[in-house]
Design an enzyme around this catalytic site. Structure first.
Site, mmCIF file in Angstrom:
data_model
loop_
_atom_site.group_PDB
_atom_site.id
_atom_site.type_symbol
_atom_site.label_atom_id
_atom_site.label_comp_id
_atom_site.label_asym_id
_atom_site.label_seq_id
_atom_site.Cartn_x
_atom_site.Cartn_y
_atom_site.Cartn_z
ATOM 1 N N LYS A 197 0.835 -1.203 0.000
ATOM 2 C CA LYS A 197 0.000 0.000 0.000
ATOM 3 C C LYS A 197 0.869 1.252 0.000
ATOM 4 C CE LYS A 197 -1.838 2.447 3.338
ATOM 5 N NZ LYS A 197 -1.687 3.802 2.750
ATOM 6 N N GLU A 271 10.797 1.016 9.763
ATOM 7 C CA GLU A 271 11.762 2.089 9.498
ATOM 8 C C GLU A 271 11.013 3.383 9.786
ATOM 9 O OE1 GLU A 271 13.404 5.057 8.011
ATOM 10 O OE2 GLU A 271 13.226 4.150 6.008
ATOM 11 N N GLU A 402 10.888 15.298 15.344
ATOM 12 C CA GLU A 402 11.049 15.251 13.892
ATOM 13 C C GLU A 402 10.069 16.243 13.250
ATOM 14 O OE1 GLU A 402 9.810 11.704 11.707
ATOM 15 O OE2 GLU A 402 11.704 11.837 10.599
HETATM 16 P P1 ADP Z 1 3.763 10.167 7.688
HETATM 17 O O1 ADP Z 1 3.652 10.897 8.975
HETATM 18 O O2 ADP Z 1 5.110 10.102 7.118
HETATM 19 O O3 ADP Z 1 2.664 10.481 6.720
HETATM 20 P P2 ADP Z 1 2.426 7.789 8.492
HETATM 21 O O4 ADP Z 1 3.046 6.853 9.446
HETATM 22 O O5 ADP Z 1 1.222 8.541 8.908
HETATM 23 O O6 ADP Z 1 3.619 8.678 8.040
HETATM 24 O O7 ADP Z 1 2.063 7.052 7.136
HETATM 25 C C1 ADP Z 1 2.920 6.113 6.516
HETATM 26 C C2 ADP Z 1 2.054 5.036 5.911
HETATM 27 O O8 ADP Z 1 1.338 4.379 6.945
HETATM 28 C C3 ADP Z 1 1.006 5.546 4.936
HETATM 29 O O9 ADP Z 1 0.903 4.619 3.870
HETATM 30 C C4 ADP Z 1 -0.257 5.556 5.777
HETATM 31 O O10 ADP Z 1 -1.444 5.418 5.015
HETATM 32 C C5 ADP Z 1 -0.041 4.336 6.650
HETATM 33 N N1 ADP Z 1 -0.788 4.324 7.912
HETATM 34 C C6 ADP Z 1 -1.279 5.384 8.602
HETATM 35 N N2 ADP Z 1 -1.897 4.964 9.733
HETATM 36 C C7 ADP Z 1 -1.781 3.602 9.763
HETATM 37 C C8 ADP Z 1 -2.180 2.569 10.684
HETATM 38 N N3 ADP Z 1 -2.835 2.847 11.813
HETATM 39 N N4 ADP Z 1 -1.874 1.290 10.383
HETATM 40 C C9 ADP Z 1 -1.191 0.987 9.273
HETATM 41 N N5 ADP Z 1 -0.793 1.897 8.369
HETATM 42 C C10 ADP Z 1 -1.067 3.196 8.601
#
Ligand code: ADP
Length: 491
Positions: A197, A271, A402
């Site tokens: 995804k 990561e 960050e």
């Molecule tokens: P950033 O702050 O860099 O946007 P996120 O951690 O919010 O990072 O998002 C990184 C990825 O994780 C995206 O693909 C997002 O859709 C996904 N994501 C966000 N929330 C969740 C969750 N609760 N479980 C799994 N994946 C998630």
């Protein structure tokens, strides 16, 4: 006289940045009005019946609408991946698997320009960056891991390495295609199948990759690419028939994932965030170091988890470094990411721009001294001026948290021990940079800095053969290199 000289300097600087526009053509890229989910080798309408828009952050214009996968869609993708694993991929001789991975690598090279343009349109990073760094590295990752596919027994001698099964992979928006390559290439080389995804703000290059995968004749279901936001990611994480979760993103979501998989037999690599220290000693080649600092935090808008967002300057050279740094910031070209002259492109989303502004306000309220580029920002789109803070205390939130934007926190130091202690005083431990003429200092620091990746007299250099990953709240597990194979295998 002195005044005239000052005016001349200003004029010179203005002339340097006043290049004629050099826009990259969009003609190499076709973006469909709507994208479905790539499941079992076909693009399928989502069972959710929902779509969301993806926009160009530099213009705020809609680029396409993209399917939003719900739990039932995730289940369909996971089942396709399981069937492909059981019936085809795990049974295929490794050297045959390698041929598909090589083919995908070559097809990416053939369509490199299209990938670079779409990456820049969807994500906001300068075309120079996506064209010269991201896309070549993507192809290199596929080539590199294709080479390993039939040599796993040599990589892990006497350990009978076996694939894990179905890998669920969730990636962020800062290197959309590169993160997809980091995840998919080693998974395929080790005989796993994939449900990937991309991030909700940058889904388009992963969907283009799905088109290539379809054209490559990779057996259906070996790679499934589904789009959606956090809920879709959570459905992947919680799916009972997924054997491994590989996640790159924020530390907050990394913690949610770790809680979700606790007590299951899923393997996980995370990561996460970073707050890297870039350290300049008085014996460093200063001009080179200043360029490295600029590259570390301002190119790519600071949208790099390993960005050199904290700068430590040895006291004796502080004035010189600050003068050169400010002069260089004044020449950075901020604006249209499609322009080949642009150094700093668009912030990926309105939400991210708000987060960066929030931190700039915090820095000002904490009483830190601020300096920002005097450039004019485009009226439309999400842009942020390259900014730095001086007089930063160790406890300042600007130095601890960050920001993920073009904001640099600067501190000084006198001795090696002092800077090691300061640099390590953060919850993160992803990367660091050391600038010095002395090899002994490099060895001393690289052994004592708690960071997964340490660059010496350079910064932000990536290569598929070298492992990448963090300590502490920056996560665990390594991607890239031999180590990146191990995380997809039972050895
Ligand atoms: P950033 O702050 O860099 O946007 P996120 O951690 O919010 O990072 O998002 C990184 C990825 O994780 C995206 O693909 C997002 O859709 C996904 N994501 C966000 N929330 C969740 C969750 N609760 N479980 C799994 N994946 C998630």
């Amino acid at each position: 006289m002195a005044k005239a000289a000052k005016n001349n300097t200003l004029k010179l600087k203005f002339d340097t940045i006043n290049y004629a526009p050099a826009p990259e053509s969009k003609s190499s890229a076709t973006i469909d009005a709507q994208y479905d989910l790539f499941i079992n080798g076909k693009f399928e309408k989502p069972l959710s019946k929902k779509y969301f828009d993806t926009i160009n952050p530099a213009t705020e214009e809609k680029l396409s609408s993209v399917a939003e996968a719900n739990a039932a869609d995730v289940d369909k993708a996971a089942k396709a991946a399981r069937t492909a694993y059981d019936k085809v991929w795990s049974k295929m001789p490794a050297k045959e698997r390698a041929k598909y991975i090589y083919r995908i690598a070559r097809m990416i090279q053939e369509r490199a320009r299209e990938f670079a343009v779409i990456e820049t349109l969807d994500g906001g990073k300068p075309i120079r960056e996506s064209r010269d760094i991201d896309v070549p590295l993507v192809a290199n990752h596929f080539f590199y891991y294709a080479g390993w596919a039939d040599k796993l027994a040599y990589a892990f001698p006497n350990r009978n390495p076996k694939p894990l099964g179905v890998a669920g992979q969730i990636i962020p928006w800062n290197f959309p295609l590169l993160m997809a390559a980091w995840k998919i290439a080693p998974a395929l080389a080790t005989g796993n199948t994939v449900v990937l995804k991309p991030a909700e703000t940058t889904p388009l290059t992963a969907l283009k990759l799905a088109e290539i995968i379809q054209e490559s004749d990779l057996p259906p279901g070996v790679v499934n690419i589904i789009t959606g936001a956090g809920a879709t990611g959570a459905a992947i994480v919680n799916h009972p028939d997924i054997n491994k979760i590989a996640f790159t993103g924020s530390t907050d979501v990394g913690k949610i994932i770790q809680r979700a998989v606790a007590g299951t037999d899923k393997k996980v690599t995370l990561e996460l965030g970073g707050k890297a220290a870039n350290i300049i000693f008085e014996d460093a080649p200063i001009d080179q170091a200043v360029e490295g600092i600029i590259n570390g935090i301002y190119f790519n808008q600071g949208h790099v988890c390993c960005a050199g967002s904290r700068l430590f300057v040895q006291e004796s050279i502080y004035k010189e470094v600050m003068r050169k740094l400010k002069d260089r910031i004044a020449t950075l070209i901020v604006g249209d990411p499609m322009d080949k002259n642009t150094d700093v492109g668009a912030i990926n989303s309105k939400q991210q721009l708000e987060t960066i502004h929030k931190y700039i306000t915090i820095g000002k309220k904490e009483g830190l001294e601020i300096f920002e580029s005097s450039c004019t920002l485009p009226k439309k789109g999400f842009f942020c001026k390259p900014t730095l803070f001086t007089n930063v205390a160790q406890s300042s939130r600007i130095a601890q948290e960050e920001i993920f934007g073009p904001v640099l926190a600067i501190q000084t130091f006198r001795t090696d021990d002092e800077v090691i202690e300061k640099a390590n005083n953060t919850p993160y431990g992803l990367s660091a940079g050391v600038w010095t003429d002395k090899g002994s200092k490099i060895f001393n620091l690289t052994t004592k800095l708690r960071a997964g990746v340490i660059w010496a007299n350079t910064y932000n250099k990536f290569d598929p053969t070298s492992p990448f990953g963090g300590y502490k709240e920056s996560g665990f597990g390594r991607e890239g290199g031999l180590q990146g194979l191990g995380t997809y295998l039972n050895v």
